[in-house]
Write an enzyme that holds these catalytic residues in place. Structure first.
Site, short mmCIF file in Angstrom:
data_model
loop_
_atom_site.label_atom_id
_atom_site.label_comp_id
_atom_site.label_asym_id
_atom_site.label_seq_id
_atom_site.Cartn_x
_atom_site.Cartn_y
_atom_site.Cartn_z
N GLU A 1 54.21 3.95 76.09
CA GLU A 1 55.17 4.99 76.41
C GLU A 1 54.76 6.40 75.97
O GLU A 1 55.46 7.05 75.19
CB GLU A 1 56.56 4.64 75.86
N GLU B 1 58.45 -3.51 80.86
CA GLU B 1 59.60 -3.83 80.00
C GLU B 1 60.89 -3.58 80.75
O GLU B 1 60.99 -2.58 81.47
CB GLU B 1 59.62 -2.97 78.73
#
Length: 417
Positions: free
Chosen positions: A206, A325
């Site tokens: 991320e 995710e």
């Protein structure tokens, strides 16, 4: 999303978007063969590669304690039993308690041996790995720790975004990447760069950048380090670790972003156009991004999020997509196991619809299988459906099709860190 924010998450998915027409069985672990890319497809040897997977970021940390290693073995065993064959986990822990890298150039050999153990057990159970080099957040040290190391060494740094620009910090990162890729496994006696148990590398979990909302700094991360990784290892796949937020390169696509996430310093299109980046990724947390909205609105967003990235990965980027995710918090008001199972089913149904109609989507991320029989049933059933679908997809008959990579963070009773 930081791990502290994820602590309440018990459901999630790592999905892979690929085109299928003929599929191999991922359960057959061909140790001498590497997963590769052919257009928007993953391939293994001469067949398109279909796999299901899970996220268990904690594995190295747990395996560092020999008395706890049974949890890693149990996770892989339970995952294999329900048809999962891919795992995404951390190959870093920086400067924190029980760290892999205590300081720049200084590693804990016992923690590195724990990562060796994780890879050896994955190999034994026919499970392939995606290993991440660093995290954007302070969890396990992450990007802030790199900058702090530089500051402690007398380097003039301003903040976390100097990770992308400061020469000293960039050197710290490259040194770690090289250390991991060239590591000789003390158990299997196979160098990481030569081990097909590892499917691919992730540059950062991320990445974000407050100093540059355009995504250009993150582009430098992908371009500079993508070339560096490929100079060390041309056998494995590489991805950046993106959440999927659209940026300035195609402003109209920002309508797909959740409110408040248009200026996080990433651009799904330009960041993934970088040469050397083999597949794209997205994450999805609608119950946080759309907090206050009902389940129907959040599910509608989830479908749009998957669909838009599926189309763009296929038509613009021409690369496979992995939904790395997604989650639903067990702290949500009215949370129940049945509600979680229903959420999983709806996501799977949406993915299967893409599959049947010639779209492209797949899946992955957070369950305690040994404690949640109903959820285990959902996961096992979806794995069975994927196997059945893969056998039906014959070359030249169905056009563009989709494979799935499902993944869960917690497959046993390990607690989140």
């Amino acid at each position: 999303m930081s791990l502290s924010h994820r602590a309440g998450y018990v459901v999630g998915v790592l999905i892979t978007l690929l085109t299928l027409s003929h599929a191999c069985q991922a359960r057959v672990h061909s140790h001498g063969r590497f997963v590769r890319i052919k257009g928007t497809r993953f391939v293994l040897h001469r067949s398109y590669f279909v796999f299901n997977g899970f996220n268990s970021y904690w594995m190295m940390h747990v395996a560092a304690d020999p008395s706890e290693r049974y949890k890693v073995s149990k996770t892989f065993r339970e995952a294999a039993a329900v048809g999962l064959s891919e795992c995404r986990t951390w190959a870093f822990s920086d400067g924190s308690d029980g760290a892999l890298r205590i300081s720049p150039g200084v590693y804990d050999k016992l923690v590195f041996q724990a990562l060796d153990f994780v890879i050896s057990k994955a190999r034994r159970h026919g499970i392939r790995l995606i290993l991440s080099f660093v995290i954007n957040y302070k969890d396990f040290g992450g990007r802030p720790q790199y900058v702090e190391w530089a500051r402690n060494a007398g380097v003039n740094v301003n903040g976390g975004d100097d990770f992308y620009t400061n020469p000293t910090v960039k050197k710290y990162y490259k040194n770690h990447v090289k250390k991991v890729i060239t590591r000789m496994n003390t158990i299997t006696r196979i160098a990481y760069k030569d081990d097909p148990t590892i499917m691919g590398w992730e540059l950062m979990n991320e990445p974000r950048c407050q100093a540059d909302s355009s995504g250009r700094m993150v582009n430098r991360l992908g371009s500079r380090n993508g070339k560096f990784v490929k100079s060390l290892d041309r056998k494995h796949l590489l991805e950046i670790g993106m959440e999927g937020f659209y940026g300035d390169s195609m402003p109209k696509k920002k309508v797909n972003n959740p409110a408040g996430y248009n200026q996080v310093g990433t651009d799904f299109i330009t960041n993934n156009l970088i040469k050397g980046i083999d597949f794209t990724t997205i994450h999805a947390y609608p119950d946080i991004w759309l907090s206050g909205q009902n389940d129907s609105a959040q599910m509608a967003f989830m479908k749009r999020w998957m669909h838009s990235h599926a189309i763009d990965s296929n038509k613009i980027l021409k690369k496979p997509l992995v939904l790395a995710e997604f989650g639903k918090s067990n702290k949500d008001s009215g949370h129940s196991l049945g509600e979680k199972d229903q959420y999983l089913r709806k996501v799977y149904e949406s993915m299967n619809k893409f599959e049947r109609t010639g779209g492209e989507i797949g899946d992955g991320y957070g369950i305690i299988l040994s404690q949640h029989a109903s959820t285990r049933e959902v996961i096992s059933g979806q794995s069975h459906k994927m196997t059945t679908l893969s056998r039906m997809l014959l070359p030249g008959k169905h056009g563009i099709k989709v494979g799935f990579l499902k993944a869960w963070r917690y497959l046993n009773s390990c607690s989140p860190f």
